[in-house]
Write an enzyme that holds these catalytic residues in place. Sequence first.
Site, PDB file in Angstrom:
ATOM      1  N   CYS A   1     -47.542 -31.151  16.073  1.00 37.39           N
ATOM      2  CA  CYS A   1     -48.586 -31.932  15.408  1.00 37.39           C
ATOM      3  C   CYS A   1     -48.085 -32.472  14.072  1.00 37.39           C
ATOM      4  CB  CYS A   1     -49.817 -31.071  15.176  1.00 37.39           C
ATOM      5  SG  CYS A   1     -50.442 -30.256  16.650  1.00 37.39           S
TER       6      CYS A   1
ATOM      7  N   ARG B   1     -42.652 -36.800  16.592  1.00 39.63           N
ATOM      8  CA  ARG B   1     -42.893 -35.394  16.899  1.00 39.63           C
ATOM      9  C   ARG B   1     -43.422 -35.199  18.316  1.00 39.63           C
ATOM     10  NH1 ARG B   1     -42.740 -31.856  12.883  1.00 39.63           N
ATOM     11  NH2 ARG B   1     -42.807 -32.536  10.725  1.00 39.63           N
TER      12      ARG B   1
ATOM     13  N   TRP C   1     -50.570 -32.294  19.343  1.00 39.62           N
ATOM     14  CA  TRP C   1     -49.988 -31.866  20.612  1.00 39.62           C
ATOM     15  C   TRP C   1     -50.856 -30.723  21.104  1.00 39.62           C
ATOM     16  CZ3 TRP C   1     -45.372 -33.454  23.152  1.00 39.62           C
ATOM     17  CH2 TRP C   1     -45.023 -32.686  24.258  1.00 39.62           C
TER      18      TRP C   1
ATOM     19  N   ASN D   1     -52.072 -27.919  11.502  1.00 41.31           N
ATOM     20  CA  ASN D   1     -50.910 -27.602  12.327  1.00 41.31           C
ATOM     21  C   ASN D   1     -50.769 -26.092  12.408  1.00 41.31           C
ATOM     22  OD1 ASN D   1     -50.350 -30.316  12.326  1.00 41.31           O
ATOM     23  ND2 ASN D   1     -48.623 -30.188  10.912  1.00 41.31           N
ATOM     24  N   GLY D   2     -50.273 -25.583  13.546  1.00 42.10           N
ATOM     25  CA  GLY D   2     -49.986 -24.158  13.654  1.00 42.10           C
ATOM     26  C   GLY D   2     -50.918 -23.448  14.623  1.00 42.10           C
TER      27      GLY D   2
ATOM     28  N   GLU E   1     -23.128 -16.370  22.915  1.00 40.08           N
ATOM     29  CA  GLU E   1     -23.654 -17.585  22.288  1.00 40.08           C
ATOM     30  C   GLU E   1     -23.052 -17.802  20.896  1.00 40.08           C
ATOM     31  OE1 GLU E   1     -25.957 -21.025  21.468  1.00 40.08           O
ATOM     32  OE2 GLU E   1     -25.148 -20.089  23.268  1.00 40.08           O
TER      33      GLU E   1
ATOM     34  N   LYS F   1     -20.853 -21.120  19.852  1.00 42.29           N
ATOM     35  CA  LYS F   1     -21.174 -22.002  18.731  1.00 42.29           C
ATOM     36  C   LYS F   1     -19.950 -22.217  17.840  1.00 42.29           C
ATOM     37  CE  LYS F   1     -25.069 -23.329  19.687  1.00 42.29           C
ATOM     38  NZ  LYS F   1     -24.506 -23.312  21.025  1.00 42.29           N
TER      39      LYS F   1
ATOM     40  N   GLU G   1     -17.517 -24.501  19.675  1.00 42.85           N
ATOM     41  CA  GLU G   1     -17.994 -25.869  19.855  1.00 42.85           C
ATOM     42  C   GLU G   1     -17.812 -26.735  18.620  1.00 42.85           C
ATOM     43  OE1 GLU G   1     -21.669 -26.047  22.969  1.00 42.85           O
ATOM     44  OE2 GLU G   1     -22.068 -24.984  21.095  1.00 42.85           O
TER      45      GLU G   1
ATOM     46  N   HIS H   1     -11.281  -1.921  27.273  1.00 37.56           N
ATOM     47  CA  HIS H   1     -10.608  -2.223  28.532  1.00 37.56           C
ATOM     48  C   HIS H   1      -9.812  -3.523  28.460  1.00 37.56           C
ATOM     49  CE1 HIS H   1     -12.553   1.096  30.521  1.00 37.56           C
ATOM     50  NE2 HIS H   1     -13.734   0.674  30.100  1.00 37.56           N
TER      51      HIS H   1
ATOM     52  N   LYS I   1     -24.345 -34.349  24.683  1.00 35.56           N
ATOM     53  CA  LYS I   1     -25.612 -33.625  24.565  1.00 35.56           C
ATOM     54  C   LYS I   1     -26.209 -33.325  25.931  1.00 35.56           C
ATOM     55  CE  LYS I   1     -28.899 -31.634  22.405  1.00 35.56           C
ATOM     56  NZ  LYS I   1     -28.594 -30.333  21.808  1.00 35.56           N
TER      57      LYS I   1
END
Length: 609
Positions: free
Chosen positions: A2, A27, A74, A98-99, A482, A486, A489, A505, A604
Amino acid sequence: MCGIVGYTGPKQCVEALLDGLGKLEYRGYDSAGIAVLDDGGITIRKSEGKLARLLELVGREPVAGTCGVGHTRWATHGRPSDANAHPHKAGAVAVVHNGIIENHQALKTRLKAKGRRFDSETDTEVISHLLDEYIQEGLSLAEATRRAAADLRGSYAFLAISDKEPGTIVGARLNCPMVVGVGDGEAFLASDLPPLLSHTREVLFLEDGEMVVAAPEGVHLTDFAGTPRIRKPQHIDWSPVMAEKGGYPHFMLKEIHEQPRGILDTLAGRMLPDSGDVFFETLPLPDETLKRLRKVVIVACGTSWHAGLVGKFMIEGLARLPAEVDLGSEYRYRDPVVERDTLCIPISQSGETADTLAGLREARGKGAVAISICNVVSSTIARESDGVIYTHAGPEIGVASTKAFTTQLVALYLLALHLASARGTLSKAGIASHLQELSELPRKIEDVLKREAVIAATARKFKDATDFLYLGRGISYPIALEGALKLKEISYVHAEGYPAGEMKHGPIALIDERMPVLVLCAQGETYEKTLSNFEEARTRGGRMIAVGTEGDTQLREKAEEVFLLPPCGRYARPILEVVPLQLLAYHMAVLKGTDVDQPRNLAKSVTVE
């Protein structure tokens, strides 16, 4: 998703409000509206649909006044409709918000007992009734807002106007952004900077727990207790590109900092923590189908695959369903066995990832039902699934995924709880406790983001390292993967993620006094075992970096660098743990001078196999 705007001053406000809403269209939203205060009271114009419909409505039914607020919504609590569109009016007050108001049901019950009638399905309408209730007791709009802030639980930014105080707008912020533009005898308010920059470059950023009272004679900030907050406006000298980036030097950093909001938007309208209810409007599969499920197959690529690995822990632990996770690029080539009553969960930020789409088609072709997790509405994967959970992360421009990843984890957590509810593996009270964990995540991530300077200093210390080892156990192992991804990348530094218990191991042979070893060692079910693995690496001379939990003195004594996180539960922990790893990778890349947002050789949306 929102957006909110407000204006008070000597000029007619409608043009400024509508122009501001136009600058917030990026948004995403499904309805829009404005409330204008004039001598005759508050006039509202609002409509489901895009801003063009609101413009047509205002053209047919003009409204005039020099003070007003506007909103793009939204849908969260309640479907898209004219009635659910903001602003919401109760008595003398109109509000845009908002929220999420987590305790809105309890507040609504309390207000109904006093004879209050509600016209929408939203949580926002509670705010307008609360404010009007307190104004009826003789309080000013600012005093009523302070009282209401004490009642509200959740995350919010809202603006309110009252026909009893012409020319005044009051706003409050808690875990949602709000900024005030200061002009010559006028004030502009918004949830983001773009609506303000064509009018003024002098701005005040509200901090959590602060209120603003804006009137033509001036702008005043206080905390929720009424204590004045005195500070000068900042001058914003941004180019159009900088404005698009929100003032951040790179989209990736902006998107890291947008994660609290993205998580809020992904949670919004999907859970009631008080009652332990989880629901999805875009998930048409009945509980009977979910009860019959025998197996879950998660298909994804790259960062989304790491999200799927975390999701396996969530689904097996909460819904007690066996789950396997496959790389989209490998799944169909092994001629997988798809048993009756199998659920396929394809995960893709773009919803167009070719390998993931191929895996979805393979599973559905063999009889599986599919619930996809995507960030892009009406993408191919979403359209070809039986149901979809959209991650409301907003546009993600940086190639290295950040906010899409954390919102995928939130969506998986919610889905696991939804499955647990349908299958009877968790009580309502048990689900409610998990939903409370989720609702606290945005605030905790904000807390981590405030410690960015510590992480940036660590990046400077290790910027010349040529290899990194990331270690984690259990549900934290995918976060080690992850974090390493990052770093690879965007900084082009070789990094390897590994299960901490498996280090002995093989990878332990790589450790020497030049090797940074980052260990995810938050307190929880694998803490003692991970601490033992930490010691194994440390005694081989590794340069130890630890991600732990606040109050852990052992890690502070043993590690060269420590990032300590707020305590949280098992399934929320990985969502929190990944944030310092994102920031570490970002600052390493900046120090190395790489193209952070467009790293070499990467795209992307990978729409080829």
